[in-house]
Design a protein around this motif. Structure first.
Motif, PDB file in Angstrom:
ATOM      1  N   HIS A  45       0.807  -1.223   0.000  1.00 14.54           N
ATOM      2  CA  HIS A  45       0.000   0.000   0.000  1.00 14.54           C
ATOM      3  C   HIS A  45       0.841   1.273   0.000  1.00 14.54           C
ATOM      4  CE1 HIS A  45      -3.461  -2.531   0.477  1.00 14.54           C
ATOM      5  NE2 HIS A  45      -2.923  -3.077   1.566  1.00 14.54           N
ATOM      6  N   ALA A  46       2.059   1.208  -0.552  1.00 15.20           N
ATOM      7  CA  ALA A  46       2.892   2.405  -0.689  1.00 15.20           C
ATOM      8  C   ALA A  46       2.452   3.234  -1.890  1.00 15.20           C
ATOM      9  CB  ALA A  46       4.360   2.014  -0.839  1.00 15.20           C
ATOM     10  N   ALA A  47       1.780   2.599  -2.833  1.00 10.76           N
ATOM     11  CA  ALA A  47       1.278   3.299  -4.016  1.00 10.76           C
ATOM     12  C   ALA A  47      -0.058   3.956  -3.680  1.00 10.76           C
ATOM     13  CB  ALA A  47       1.099   2.318  -5.171  1.00 10.76           C
ATOM     14  N   PRO A  48      -0.387   5.050  -4.363  1.00 12.91           N
ATOM     15  CA  PRO A  48      -1.659   5.725  -4.079  1.00 12.91           C
ATOM     16  C   PRO A  48      -2.860   4.868  -4.472  1.00 12.91           C
ATOM     17  CG  PRO A  48      -0.567   6.735  -5.964  1.00 12.91           C
ATOM     18  CD  PRO A  48       0.377   5.734  -5.409  1.00 12.91           C
ATOM     19  N   ARG A  49      -3.874   4.837  -3.627  1.00 16.25           N
ATOM     20  CA  ARG A  49      -5.095   4.076  -3.929  1.00 16.25           C
ATOM     21  C   ARG A  49      -5.960   4.819  -4.934  1.00 16.25           C
ATOM     22  NH1 ARG A  49      -4.622  -0.870  -3.303  1.00 16.25           N
ATOM     23  NH2 ARG A  49      -6.838  -1.169  -3.139  1.00 16.25           N
ATOM     24  N   SER A  50      -5.797   6.123  -5.014  1.00  8.47           N
ATOM     25  CA  SER A  50      -6.500   6.906  -6.027  1.00  8.47           C
ATOM     26  C   SER A  50      -5.467   7.818  -6.677  1.00  8.47           C
ATOM     27  CB  SER A  50      -7.630   7.721  -5.408  1.00  8.47           C
ATOM     28  OG  SER A  50      -7.098   8.652  -4.499  1.00  8.47           O
ATOM     29  N   GLY A  51      -5.634   8.080  -7.919  1.00 11.12           N
ATOM     30  CA  GLY A  51      -4.670   8.898  -8.634  1.00 11.12           C
ATOM     31  C   GLY A  51      -3.790   8.044  -9.528  1.00 11.12           C
ATOM     32  N   ALA A  52      -3.178   8.688 -10.489  1.00  8.35           N
ATOM     33  CA  ALA A  52      -2.377   7.988 -11.485  1.00  8.35           C
ATOM     34  C   ALA A  52      -0.947   7.768 -11.006  1.00  8.35           C
ATOM     35  CB  ALA A  52      -2.361   8.786 -12.782  1.00  8.35           C
ATOM     36  N   PHE A  53      -0.368   6.649 -11.424  1.00 10.86           N
ATOM     37  CA  PHE A  53       1.042   6.363 -11.189  1.00 10.86           C
ATOM     38  C   PHE A  53       1.501   5.348 -12.215  1.00 10.86           C
ATOM     39  CE2 PHE A  53      -1.182   3.337  -8.502  1.00 10.86           C
ATOM     40  CZ  PHE A  53      -0.471   2.160  -8.649  1.00 10.86           C
ATOM     41  N   ARG A  54       2.784   5.075 -12.238  1.00 18.21           N
ATOM     42  CA  ARG A  54       3.350   4.078 -13.139  1.00 18.21           C
ATOM     43  C   ARG A  54       3.707   2.828 -12.347  1.00 18.21           C
ATOM     44  NH1 ARG A  54       7.256   7.601 -17.121  1.00 18.21           N
ATOM     45  NH2 ARG A  54       5.534   8.607 -18.214  1.00 18.21           N
ATOM     46  N   LEU A  55       3.440   1.690 -12.957  1.00 15.19           N
ATOM     47  CA  LEU A  55       3.746   0.391 -12.375  1.00 15.19           C
ATOM     48  C   LEU A  55       4.739  -0.299 -13.297  1.00 15.19           C
ATOM     49  CD1 LEU A  55       3.034  -1.951 -10.358  1.00 15.19           C
ATOM     50  CD2 LEU A  55       1.306  -2.625 -12.030  1.00 15.19           C
ATOM     51  N   GLY A  56       5.837  -0.781 -12.744  1.00 13.80           N
ATOM     52  CA  GLY A  56       6.843  -1.409 -13.590  1.00 13.80           C
ATOM     53  C   GLY A  56       7.303  -2.738 -13.063  1.00 13.80           C
ATOM     54  N   GLY A  57       7.716  -3.590 -13.980  1.00 12.78           N
ATOM     55  CA  GLY A  57       8.235  -4.900 -13.635  1.00 12.78           C
ATOM     56  C   GLY A  57       8.323  -5.758 -14.881  1.00 12.78           C
ATOM     57  N   LEU A  58       8.145  -7.060 -14.711  1.00 10.49           N
ATOM     58  CA  LEU A  58       8.195  -8.009 -15.815  1.00 10.49           C
ATOM     59  C   LEU A  58       6.795  -8.532 -16.100  1.00 10.49           C
ATOM     60  CD1 LEU A  58      11.288 -10.098 -14.670  1.00 10.49           C
ATOM     61  CD2 LEU A  58      11.233  -8.274 -16.375  1.00 10.49           C
ATOM     62  N   VAL A  59       6.505  -8.792 -17.376  1.00 10.51           N
ATOM     63  CA  VAL A  59       5.243  -9.430 -17.743  1.00 10.51           C
ATOM     64  C   VAL A  59       5.391 -10.912 -17.410  1.00 10.51           C
ATOM     65  CG1 VAL A  59       3.632  -9.954 -19.606  1.00 10.51           C
ATOM     66  CG2 VAL A  59       4.850  -7.776 -19.594  1.00 10.51           C
ATOM     67  N   GLU A  60       4.538 -11.415 -16.539  1.00  9.21           N
ATOM     68  CA  GLU A  60       4.639 -12.801 -16.086  1.00  9.21           C
ATOM     69  C   GLU A  60       4.357 -13.763 -17.242  1.00  9.21           C
ATOM     70  OE1 GLU A  60       3.518 -14.281 -11.924  1.00  9.21           O
ATOM     71  OE2 GLU A  60       1.755 -14.669 -13.162  1.00  9.21           O
ATOM     72  N   GLU A  61       5.172 -14.804 -17.320  1.00  8.52           N
ATOM     73  CA  GLU A  61       5.019 -15.827 -18.357  1.00  8.52           C
ATOM     74  C   GLU A  61       3.640 -16.479 -18.260  1.00  8.52           C
ATOM     75  OE1 GLU A  61       7.123 -16.841 -20.788  1.00  8.52           O
ATOM     76  OE2 GLU A  61       8.792 -15.527 -20.215  1.00  8.52           O
ATOM     77  N   GLY A  62       2.962 -16.614 -19.385  1.00 11.84           N
ATOM     78  CA  GLY A  62       1.666 -17.279 -19.447  1.00 11.84           C
ATOM     79  C   GLY A  62       0.503 -16.479 -18.906  1.00 11.84           C
ATOM     80  N   SER A  63       0.702 -15.189 -18.637  1.00 16.42           N
ATOM     81  CA  SER A  63      -0.375 -14.401 -18.025  1.00 16.42           C
ATOM     82  C   SER A  63      -1.158 -13.547 -19.009  1.00 16.42           C
ATOM     83  CB  SER A  63       0.203 -13.487 -16.936  1.00 16.42           C
ATOM     84  OG  SER A  63       0.993 -12.465 -17.517  1.00 16.42           O
ATOM     85  N   VAL A  64      -0.706 -13.435 -20.248  1.00 12.29           N
ATOM     86  CA  VAL A  64      -1.372 -12.552 -21.211  1.00 12.29           C
ATOM     87  C   VAL A  64      -2.628 -13.230 -21.744  1.00 12.29           C
ATOM     88  CG1 VAL A  64      -1.154 -11.317 -23.394  1.00 12.29           C
ATOM     89  CG2 VAL A  64       0.792 -11.445 -21.838  1.00 12.29           C
ATOM     90  N   GLN A  65      -3.776 -12.545 -21.578  1.00 12.77           N
ATOM     91  CA  GLN A  65      -5.063 -13.032 -22.067  1.00 12.77           C
ATOM     92  C   GLN A  65      -5.684 -11.954 -22.924  1.00 12.77           C
ATOM     93  OE1 GLN A  65      -7.321 -13.728 -18.552  1.00 12.77           O
ATOM     94  NE2 GLN A  65      -6.022 -15.386 -17.825  1.00 12.77           N
ATOM     95  N   LYS A  66      -5.856 -12.241 -24.207  1.00  9.42           N
ATOM     96  CA  LYS A  66      -6.448 -11.265 -25.132  1.00  9.42           C
ATOM     97  C   LYS A  66      -7.922 -11.574 -25.325  1.00  9.42           C
ATOM     98  CE  LYS A  66      -2.275 -10.155 -27.631  1.00  9.42           C
ATOM     99  NZ  LYS A  66      -1.614 -10.008 -28.904  1.00  9.42           N
ATOM    100  N   ALA A  67      -8.711 -10.498 -25.445  1.00 11.05           N
ATOM    101  CA  ALA A  67     -10.138 -10.647 -25.721  1.00 11.05           C
ATOM    102  C   ALA A  67     -10.332 -10.928 -27.208  1.00 11.05           C
ATOM    103  CB  ALA A  67     -10.882  -9.377 -25.316  1.00 11.05           C
ATOM    104  N   ALA A  68     -11.529 -11.303 -27.576  1.00 11.75           N
ATOM    105  CA  ALA A  68     -11.830 -11.643 -28.966  1.00 11.75           C
ATOM    106  C   ALA A  68     -11.631 -10.466 -29.911  1.00 11.75           C
ATOM    107  CB  ALA A  68     -13.263 -12.158 -29.068  1.00 11.75           C
ATOM    108  N   ASP A  69     -11.873  -9.249 -29.422  1.00 12.19           N
ATOM    109  CA  ASP A  69     -11.709  -8.082 -30.293  1.00 12.19           C
ATOM    110  C   ASP A  69     -10.248  -7.710 -30.514  1.00 12.19           C
ATOM    111  OD1 ASP A  69     -10.986  -6.910 -27.898  1.00 12.19           O
ATOM    112  OD2 ASP A  69     -12.569  -5.401 -27.909  1.00 12.19           O
ATOM    113  N   GLY A  70      -9.345  -8.292 -29.758  1.00 14.18           N
ATOM    114  CA  GLY A  70      -7.914  -8.052 -29.925  1.00 14.18           C
ATOM    115  C   GLY A  70      -7.412  -6.775 -29.284  1.00 14.18           C
TER     116      GLY A  70
END
Length: 148
Positions: A45-70
């Protein structure tokens, strides 16, 4: 009006204009600041609960799920210690890949997931934003169960 009083009035008016301009510049800068946080910082909870910020790290393997519309997709950003689910609607950068570095800009939702409005992918194998590299290095011992 005496010349001395006229000079004083000009100095006071100049100081008022200068202070107003300084206030406007600082106010504009403050509203455009976007801070960087890691998934571990979001989890603590160090990040703001409201308001914009940037989140950075690695995209976890096998976690990408695309919708039908792409255009709508979900993926998980991790720093190897914590995970944050990210929702995004739009076109992804060409270099977006699982297991690669990513920085997303947006805000947290009520359920703790992150709604991104911008996705930035790592553009070179040797480059990562200094904040993201330091966060990943700090999270690596924590993921292994060692003390930081």
């Amino acid at each position: 009006m005496k010349p001395r009083n006229r000079r004083l009035a000009f100095v006071v008016a100049g100081l008022l204009v200068l202070s107003m301009a300084t206030w406007l510049v600082l106010n504009a800068l403050q509203s455009n600041l976007v801070f960087f946080f890691t998934p571990s910082q979001v989890a603590t909870h160090a990040a703001p609960r409201s308001g914009a910020f940037r989140l950075g790290g690695l995209v976890e393997e096998g976690s990408v799920q695309k919708a039908a519309d792409g255009l709508a997709l979900r993926f998980v950003v991790t720093d190897r210690a914590q995970r944050v689910s990210v929702h995004y609607r739009g076109l992804l950068p060409d270099l977006f890949r699982e297991g690669k570095g990513v920085v997303v800009a947006g805000h947290l939702q009520e359920d703790g997931s992150f709604m991104a409005n911008t996705v930035l992918a790592k553009h070179d194998e040797n480059y990562m934003p200094p904040e993201a590299a330091a966060a990943l290095e700090q999270a690596r011992p924590m993921a292994a169960g060692d003390a930081p």
